[in-house]
Design a protein around this motif. Structure first.
Motif, PDB file in Angstrom:
ATOM      1  N   PHE A 121       0.835  -1.199   0.000  1.00 31.15           N
ATOM      2  CA  PHE A 121       0.000   0.000   0.000  1.00 31.15           C
ATOM      3  C   PHE A 121       0.875   1.255   0.000  1.00 31.15           C
ATOM      4  N   LEU A 122       1.966   1.233   0.758  1.00 30.42           N
ATOM      5  CA  LEU A 122       2.897   2.359   0.747  1.00 30.42           C
ATOM      6  C   LEU A 122       3.517   2.532  -0.642  1.00 30.42           C
ATOM      7  N   TYR A 123       3.795   1.412  -1.293  1.00 25.25           N
ATOM      8  CA  TYR A 123       4.339   1.457  -2.654  1.00 25.25           C
ATOM      9  C   TYR A 123       3.344   2.118  -3.611  1.00 25.25           C
ATOM     10  N   LEU A 124       2.079   1.769  -3.466  1.00 21.78           N
ATOM     11  CA  LEU A 124       1.052   2.332  -4.349  1.00 21.78           C
ATOM     12  C   LEU A 124       0.744   3.787  -4.038  1.00 21.78           C
ATOM     13  N   LEU A 125       1.116   4.247  -2.852  1.00 22.29           N
ATOM     14  CA  LEU A 125       0.890   5.653  -2.494  1.00 22.29           C
ATOM     15  C   LEU A 125       1.730   6.605  -3.332  1.00 22.29           C
ATOM     16  N   ASN A 126       2.843   6.114  -3.843  1.00 17.35           N
ATOM     17  CA  ASN A 126       3.754   6.968  -4.603  1.00 17.35           C
ATOM     18  C   ASN A 126       3.061   7.491  -5.864  1.00 17.35           C
ATOM     19  N   PRO A 127       2.955   8.831  -6.020  1.00 14.89           N
ATOM     20  CA  PRO A 127       2.236   9.408  -7.171  1.00 14.89           C
ATOM     21  C   PRO A 127       2.782   8.978  -8.524  1.00 14.89           C
ATOM     22  N   ARG A 128       4.062   8.655  -8.608  1.00 15.85           N
ATOM     23  CA  ARG A 128       4.640   8.292  -9.911  1.00 15.85           C
ATOM     24  C   ARG A 128       4.098   6.961 -10.435  1.00 15.85           C
ATOM     25  N   ARG A 129       3.402   6.223  -9.580  1.00 14.19           N
ATOM     26  CA  ARG A 129       2.838   4.944 -10.023  1.00 14.19           C
ATOM     27  C   ARG A 129       1.332   5.030 -10.279  1.00 14.19           C
TER      28      ARG A 129
END
Length: 435
Positions: A121-129
């Motif tokens: 979920f933290l990974y998906l929080l990144n706007p670049r993704r």
């Protein structure tokens, strides 16, 4: 957009003046961006991780810009920690910093799944993704829920890849009753997750039927894409030239191999029954792997005084081309009631090995049709250990027919289930999701 489309939008540019750098820039900017999320990835030897590694390499070759998010090793022999970042060609691999805790215990697996999901979920929080197409597997089974949340919060487009169907498996195994509140809530969440997704990928026609019976609204977006094996990596090898067969004294006896997880969804009782029928014949059963049923099977073998079994642990990836060909017959099994909930990936590597195949499964399993179409062996109902033993005796007495079956199975794989062919199907689904 290819270079021809770009030229149509830029009519004042002379084609002869387009540099190779400009061409590459246009192509790079228009490569679909895909994030693949799965808890396991090499050096882990978990089958899902090995399949994902091959898939992302193929997607890269087909023109996608691919990034993998995965966990730290929990099932690798020689690696307890892997780099937080590495590149496989142009494919970027990012790993959670969280280590696996007690990966061989049920509670440990559950905890590891929760920790990995939090990191995802933290990974998906990144706007670049947020503009990427996210392919979320069912390893762990609640991972697609994060895609649903990310879609609601950030508009992320995601595709679900279902390896194992939960909570249906837990219900079938008697872990929770079908009318339990947890089962009902989980099913309701699944329906929401699938409806919000841009696509759902399942591994067999039976799994598609199960998903669409639960949620008819998603029938149009469910794609059946089989697993695969690389026939250039796993190739037929005579046992007398195979160091693994020599090391474990498997060259002389007719060797029956079960390689992979011996879990609750698999049938080991029928294998044991066949071994009992063949206990005084020159046939050796080799079980490579682990799982919830392994210890019980070993205990039964010991109590019955059977001497025709060899148990070995999971093998590192570089050993597989040798361990999978150190046999005369490969076994694949699915327990009663599991035919629409799981799809054994070991089937495809067995086909690639060029050995005949014996499949133990319910009568209405899709595996029966597959074995029949391939002409690669025979299938047996759960509990038919006597029939399996008779088939093994037939192969022992007729080696030319066994060889023909193995050749037919490998040919069938090469026609339908290569990494290139399967990756094209994935690419089609993911491009459609990006549209």
């Amino acid at each position: 957009m290819n270079i021809s489309d770009w030229l149509k939008k830029n009519p004042n540019v002379e084609p002869g003046f387009i540099s190779p750098q400009t061409t590459e820039l246009v192509q790079t900017r228009n490569r679909p961006k895909i994030s693949v999320v799965n808890q396991f990835f090499p050096p882990d030897y978990a089958p899902t991780g090995q399949l994902i590694e091959e898939l992302v390499k193929q997607l890269d070759r087909q023109g996608a810009e691919v990034e993998v998010f995965t966990g730290q090793p929990g099932y690798a022999f020689q690696a307890t920690k892997a780099p937080a970042f590495e590149k496989l060609g142009r494919v970027e691999v990012k790993r959670s910093r969280t280590s696996q805790l007690f990966p061989y215990r049920i509670r440990g697996k559950a905890l590891n799944g929760i920790l990995f999901s939090i990191r995802t979920f933290l990974y998906l929080l990144n706007p670049r993704r947020h503009n990427n197409i996210v392919l979320l597997t069912s390893a762990p089974p609640f991972l697609p829920i994060l895609g649903y949340l990310a879609s609601l919060l950030f508009g992320i487009s995601y595709v679900c890849l279902i390896y194992d169907l939960y909570p249906d498996i837990a219900i079938e195994l008697g872990v929770i009753p079908a009318d339990h509140w947890l089962a009902k809530v989980w099913q309701a969440i699944n329906r929401q997750v699938w409806q919000q997704s841009k696509g759902v990928i399942v591994l067999s026609p039976a799994m598609k039927d199960r998903v669409t019976s639960i949620c008819p609204e998603v029938e149009h977006k469910v794609s059946v894409i089989h697993s695969w094996a690389n026939p250039d990596w796993i190739t037929p090898l005579p046992k007398e030239d195979n160091w693994f067969a020599q090391e474990h004294q498997l060259v002389e006896p007719f060797t029956v191999l079960y390689s992979g997880n011996m879990g609750r969804c698999h049938d080991v009782d029928t294998i044991l029954s066949a071994a009992i029928h063949l206990h005084d014949e020159p046939v050796r059963f080799v079980c490579i792997g682990a799982g919830a049923k392994r210890e019980g099977l070993m205990q039964q073998v010991q109590e019955l005084g059977l001497e025709n079994f060899t148990f070995l642990p999971y093998q590192d990836r570089h050993v597989l081309p040798y361990s999978l060909t150190a046999c005369d017959l490969s076994l694949v099994s699915v327990a009663e009631g599991m035919e629409s909930l799981v799809a054994p990936s070991k089937l495809y590597s067995a086909l690639s090995s060029g050995r005949p195949l014996a499949v133990i499964c319910p009568q209405h399993s899709y595996l029966n049709q597959l074995v029949s179409e391939a002409g690669c062996g025979a299938s047996f109902n759960n509990g038919d250990g006597k029939g399996l033993a008779q088939f093994i005796r037939f192969l022992v007495s007729d080696r030319p027919t066994a060889e023909k079956m193995g050749t037919a199975g490998r040919s069938y794989l090469q026609q339908s289930f290569t990494p290139e062919a399967i990756a094209k199907q994935y690419f089609k689904v993911l491009r459609r999701a990006a549209a």
